[in-house]
Design a protein around this motif. Structure first.
Motif, PDB file in Angstrom:
ATOM      1  N   ALA A  62       0.824   3.787  -3.222  1.00  0.00           N
ATOM      2  CA  ALA A  62       0.256   5.122  -3.033  1.00  0.00           C
ATOM      3  C   ALA A  62       1.318   6.197  -2.866  1.00  0.00           C
ATOM      4  CB  ALA A  62      -0.672   5.125  -1.820  1.00  0.00           C
ATOM      5  N   ALA A  74       0.832  -1.207   0.000  1.00  0.00           N
ATOM      6  CA  ALA A  74       0.000   0.000   0.000  1.00  0.00           C
ATOM      7  C   ALA A  74       0.861   1.249   0.000  1.00  0.00           C
ATOM      8  CB  ALA A  74      -0.930  -0.016   1.214  1.00  0.00           C
ATOM      9  N   ALA A 115      -5.204   1.090  -3.647  1.00  0.00           N
ATOM     10  CA  ALA A 115      -4.350   1.677  -2.610  1.00  0.00           C
ATOM     11  C   ALA A 115      -4.695   3.156  -2.489  1.00  0.00           C
ATOM     12  CB  ALA A 115      -2.875   1.508  -2.964  1.00  0.00           C
ATOM     13  N   LEU A 116      -4.994   3.581  -1.243  1.00  0.00           N
ATOM     14  CA  LEU A 116      -5.465   4.941  -0.995  1.00  0.00           C
ATOM     15  C   LEU A 116      -4.894   5.473   0.311  1.00  0.00           C
ATOM     16  CD1 LEU A 116      -9.230   4.261  -1.732  1.00  0.00           C
ATOM     17  CD2 LEU A 116      -7.820   5.812  -3.070  1.00  0.00           C
ATOM     18  N   PRO A 117      -4.836   6.795   0.455  1.00  0.00           N
ATOM     19  CA  PRO A 117      -4.538   7.356   1.781  1.00  0.00           C
ATOM     20  C   PRO A 117      -5.586   6.891   2.788  1.00  0.00           C
ATOM     21  CG  PRO A 117      -4.386   9.045   0.091  1.00  0.00           C
ATOM     22  CD  PRO A 117      -4.980   7.844  -0.577  1.00  0.00           C
ATOM     23  N   ALA A 167      -1.112   4.630   4.118  1.00  0.00           N
ATOM     24  CA  ALA A 167      -1.952   4.170   3.009  1.00  0.00           C
ATOM     25  C   ALA A 167      -2.615   2.856   3.379  1.00  0.00           C
ATOM     26  CB  ALA A 167      -1.130   4.013   1.739  1.00  0.00           C
TER      27      ALA A 167
END
Length: 237
Positions: A139, A135, A214-216, A144
């Protein structure tokens, strides 16, 4: 030419005096023009030093030739597979050839989901399986998360590939459908990174395929919550 015993005696005396009490000029002259014996000794000393150095390097060995046990794929693996002990094996490889983050224990990846295709014999790393390392790497930030979503349109899922960047959108179900309005669409996250699209299997409903994004952390929570009640789709960047 006449022989002068007095002059000859003086020259001999001067040479003897010079050998017993050499001046600085004599010493510099000796250094600048070493004799054959002195040069031979210097060469032998240098040769001996080089031999000792070579023996020391040989005894030390090449640090990159050290070996370490690492986990490699036992056979070709597809993305999305849940790894078991039958899928991997431990082999010893030279430390200098290992990739960063190489996995050294089977227990570290047992039961983890593989995020990309892997060839037999390929060393597994911490970013080849779903987890915080993947992750963060995908990201580009430490904070993440990876969020699984099912897209409303299965055809869009077919187009996605690992590494794609997308915006995640949803439509409020309470908003009346109006082709002239765009306010009903809500952007939940921007520049999400696709890290895995579960493979299509025979007889499997295409709507069940999952896309891993995958993200904050803050956006990951928003997307995960929305996916429980709203239709989710993505737009490509």
């Amino acid at each position: 030419m006449s022989f002068d015993p007095v002059q000859t005696g003086r020259r001999r005396s001067n040479r003897a005096h010079r050998s017993l009490s050499p001046s600085w000029a004599d010493r510099l002259s000796d250094l600048a023009h070493p004799g054959w014996a002195r040069a031979l000794v210097a060469r032998r000393v240098l040769a001996a030093a080089l031999v000792c150095l070579a023996l020391a390097l040989l005894a030390r060995g090449d640090p990159d030739s050290a070996r370490s046990a690492v986990v490699v794929a036992a056979h070709d693996l597809q993305p999305g597979v849940v790894l078991t002990e039958a899928d991997v094996e431990l082999v010893e490889l030279e430390v200098g050839t290992l990739p960063d983050g190489a996995v050294t224990a089977v227990s570290d990846i047992d039961g983890r989901t593989l995020a990309g295709p892997t060839r037999a014999g390929e060393a597994l790393t911490d970013v080849r399986v779903l987890g915080p390392r993947l992750a963060a790497a995908a990201a580009g930030m430490d904070d993440a998360r990876i969020v699984p979503v099912r897209l409303a349109d299965p055809a869009v899922t077919e187009l996605l590939r690992e590494g794609d960047r997308v915006d995640v959108l949803t439509v409020d179900p309470d908003t009346p459908a109006n082709p002239d309005r765009r306010s009903g669409a809500t952007v939940l996250a921007s520049r999400a990174v696709v890290v895995l699209v579960t493979p299509s299997e025979n007889g499997r409903d295409q709507r069940e395929r999952v896309v891993m994004l995958a993200l904050p952390a803050s956006e990951a929570t928003t997307v995960a919550a929305a996916s429980l009640t709203s239709a989710i789709t993505v737009t490509f960047q």
